[in-house]
Design a protein around this motif. Sequence first.
Motif, PDB file in Angstrom:
ATOM      1  N   GLN A  64      22.263 -18.709  39.673  1.00 26.27           N
ATOM      2  CA  GLN A  64      22.214 -19.928  40.486  1.00 26.27           C
ATOM      3  C   GLN A  64      22.468 -19.664  41.968  1.00 26.27           C
ATOM      4  OE1 GLN A  64      23.765 -23.474  38.732  1.00 26.27           O
ATOM      5  NE2 GLN A  64      23.846 -22.547  36.721  1.00 26.27           N
ATOM      6  N   ASP A  65      22.117 -18.484  42.438  1.00 34.05           N
ATOM      7  CA  ASP A  65      22.282 -18.136  43.844  1.00 34.05           C
ATOM      8  C   ASP A  65      21.015 -18.395  44.655  1.00 34.05           C
ATOM      9  OD1 ASP A  65      23.983 -17.102  45.898  1.00 34.05           O
ATOM     10  OD2 ASP A  65      22.813 -15.260  45.864  1.00 34.05           O
ATOM     11  N   CYS A  66      19.945 -18.853  44.014  1.00 30.85           N
ATOM     12  CA  CYS A  66      18.658 -18.980  44.704  1.00 30.85           C
ATOM     13  C   CYS A  66      18.167 -20.420  44.836  1.00 30.85           C
ATOM     14  CB  CYS A  66      17.598 -18.139  43.992  1.00 30.85           C
ATOM     15  SG  CYS A  66      17.168 -18.752  42.342  1.00 30.85           S
ATOM     16  N   TRP A  67      19.054 -21.396  44.751  1.00 29.87           N
ATOM     17  CA  TRP A  67      18.615 -22.794  44.850  1.00 29.87           C
ATOM     18  C   TRP A  67      17.945 -23.079  46.189  1.00 29.87           C
ATOM     19  CZ3 TRP A  67      18.257 -25.141  40.506  1.00 29.87           C
ATOM     20  CH2 TRP A  67      19.220 -25.004  39.505  1.00 29.87           C
ATOM     21  N   VAL A  68      16.804 -23.737  46.140  1.00 26.58           N
ATOM     22  CA  VAL A  68      16.146 -24.327  47.298  1.00 26.58           C
ATOM     23  C   VAL A  68      15.814 -25.764  46.895  1.00 26.58           C
ATOM     24  CG1 VAL A  68      15.226 -22.174  48.244  1.00 26.58           C
ATOM     25  CG2 VAL A  68      13.857 -23.471  46.603  1.00 26.58           C
ATOM     26  N   TRP A  69      15.327 -26.560  47.835  1.00 31.74           N
ATOM     27  CA  TRP A  69      15.092 -27.973  47.563  1.00 31.74           C
ATOM     28  C   TRP A  69      13.726 -28.400  48.053  1.00 31.74           C
ATOM     29  CZ3 TRP A  69      19.315 -25.513  49.268  1.00 31.74           C
ATOM     30  CH2 TRP A  69      20.470 -25.626  48.497  1.00 31.74           C
ATOM     31  N   THR A  70      13.158 -29.403  47.390  1.00 33.03           N
ATOM     32  CA  THR A  70      11.961 -30.040  47.909  1.00 33.03           C
ATOM     33  C   THR A  70      12.412 -31.001  49.001  1.00 33.03           C
ATOM     34  OG1 THR A  70      12.066 -31.861  46.319  1.00 33.03           O
ATOM     35  CG2 THR A  70      10.785 -29.905  45.668  1.00 33.03           C
ATOM     36  N   VAL A  71      11.475 -31.463  49.838  1.00 29.92           N
ATOM     37  CA  VAL A  71      11.869 -32.365  50.923  1.00 29.92           C
ATOM     38  C   VAL A  71      12.433 -33.676  50.397  1.00 29.92           C
ATOM     39  CG1 VAL A  71      10.431 -31.426  52.743  1.00 29.92           C
ATOM     40  CG2 VAL A  71       9.489 -33.144  51.228  1.00 29.92           C
ATOM     41  N   ASP A  72      12.125 -34.050  49.164  1.00 29.61           N
ATOM     42  CA  ASP A  72      12.696 -35.286  48.608  1.00 29.61           C
ATOM     43  C   ASP A  72      14.003 -35.038  47.858  1.00 29.61           C
ATOM     44  OD1 ASP A  72      11.617 -34.045  46.380  1.00 29.61           O
ATOM     45  OD2 ASP A  72      10.421 -35.764  45.744  1.00 29.61           O
ATOM     46  N   GLY A  73      14.548 -33.803  47.950  1.00 35.14           N
ATOM     47  CA  GLY A  73      15.879 -33.527  47.407  1.00 35.14           C
ATOM     48  C   GLY A  73      15.930 -32.905  46.031  1.00 35.14           C
ATOM     49  N   LYS A  74      14.784 -32.665  45.382  1.00 27.36           N
ATOM     50  CA  LYS A  74      14.796 -32.039  44.060  1.00 27.36           C
ATOM     51  C   LYS A  74      15.192 -30.569  44.203  1.00 27.36           C
ATOM     52  CE  LYS A  74      11.960 -30.956  40.084  1.00 27.36           C
ATOM     53  NZ  LYS A  74      10.604 -30.881  39.553  1.00 27.36           N
ATOM     54  N   ILE A  89       9.269 -26.911  50.964  1.00 30.68           N
ATOM     55  CA  ILE A  89      10.578 -26.460  50.520  1.00 30.68           C
ATOM     56  C   ILE A  89      11.532 -26.426  51.702  1.00 30.68           C
ATOM     57  CG2 ILE A  89      11.819 -24.485  49.493  1.00 30.68           C
ATOM     58  CD1 ILE A  89       9.809 -25.995  47.633  1.00 30.68           C
ATOM     59  N   VAL A  90      12.778 -26.816  51.456  1.00 26.24           N
ATOM     60  CA  VAL A  90      13.818 -26.663  52.471  1.00 26.24           C
ATOM     61  C   VAL A  90      14.886 -25.731  51.923  1.00 26.24           C
ATOM     62  CG1 VAL A  90      13.392 -28.862  53.633  1.00 26.24           C
ATOM     63  CG2 VAL A  90      15.008 -28.775  51.751  1.00 26.24           C
ATOM     64  N   THR A  91      15.492 -24.957  52.815  1.00 27.72           N
ATOM     65  CA  THR A  91      16.450 -23.934  52.388  1.00 27.72           C
ATOM     66  C   THR A  91      17.892 -24.319  52.677  1.00 27.72           C
ATOM     67  OG1 THR A  91      16.220 -22.732  54.477  1.00 27.72           O
ATOM     68  CG2 THR A  91      14.738 -22.100  52.673  1.00 27.72           C
ATOM     69  N   THR A  92      18.094 -25.528  53.182  1.00 27.54           N
ATOM     70  CA  THR A  92      19.438 -26.047  53.406  1.00 27.54           C
ATOM     71  C   THR A  92      19.630 -27.241  52.497  1.00 27.54           C
ATOM     72  OG1 THR A  92      19.348 -25.369  55.707  1.00 27.54           O
ATOM     73  CG2 THR A  92      21.033 -26.975  55.134  1.00 27.54           C
ATOM     74  N   GLN A  93      20.727 -27.280  51.800  1.00 31.07           N
ATOM     75  CA  GLN A  93      20.990 -28.371  50.859  1.00 31.07           C
ATOM     76  C   GLN A  93      20.901 -29.709  51.598  1.00 31.07           C
ATOM     77  OE1 GLN A  93      24.835 -28.149  49.036  1.00 31.07           O
ATOM     78  NE2 GLN A  93      24.323 -29.639  47.465  1.00 31.07           N
ATOM     79  N   PRO A  94      20.044 -30.636  51.106  1.00 30.44           N
ATOM     80  CA  PRO A  94      19.851 -31.904  51.816  1.00 30.44           C
ATOM     81  C   PRO A  94      21.139 -32.670  52.087  1.00 30.44           C
ATOM     82  CG  PRO A  94      18.201 -31.637  50.137  1.00 30.44           C
ATOM     83  CD  PRO A  94      19.178 -30.520  49.950  1.00 30.44           C
TER      84      PRO A  94
END
Length: 102
Positions: A64-74, A89-94
């Motif tokens: 679980q060290d590779c989490w990234v997010w979609t722009v809608d927060g998924k 994709i965003v690389t900072t937790q929304p």
Amino acid sequence: MTPRFVRLAETARPPVRLLIDGHPVQALAGDTLMVAVLNNVRHLRESEFGDGKRAGFCLMGACQDCWVWTVDGKRLRACTTVVAEGMHIVTTQPEATWANLA
């Protein structure tokens, strides 16, 4: 910025366009998000715990060290999610970004 990964083989696969933190990048069909990100920048994400930049660890979806997010927060695991045309994709937790706006 110099990417962390350098592609040495399988360069003939079809290109896939996506956005990473608002910047257009190109991956190849079959790449995971981790490969796409690290082929374009030096780190995968910033740790939400403030301990620096992360580049993934186990490469198989366990740590679980590779989490990234979609722009809608998924939330997505970058090491096991295959790229798709038009992903953003965003690389900072929304939530971390929203907290800084207060």
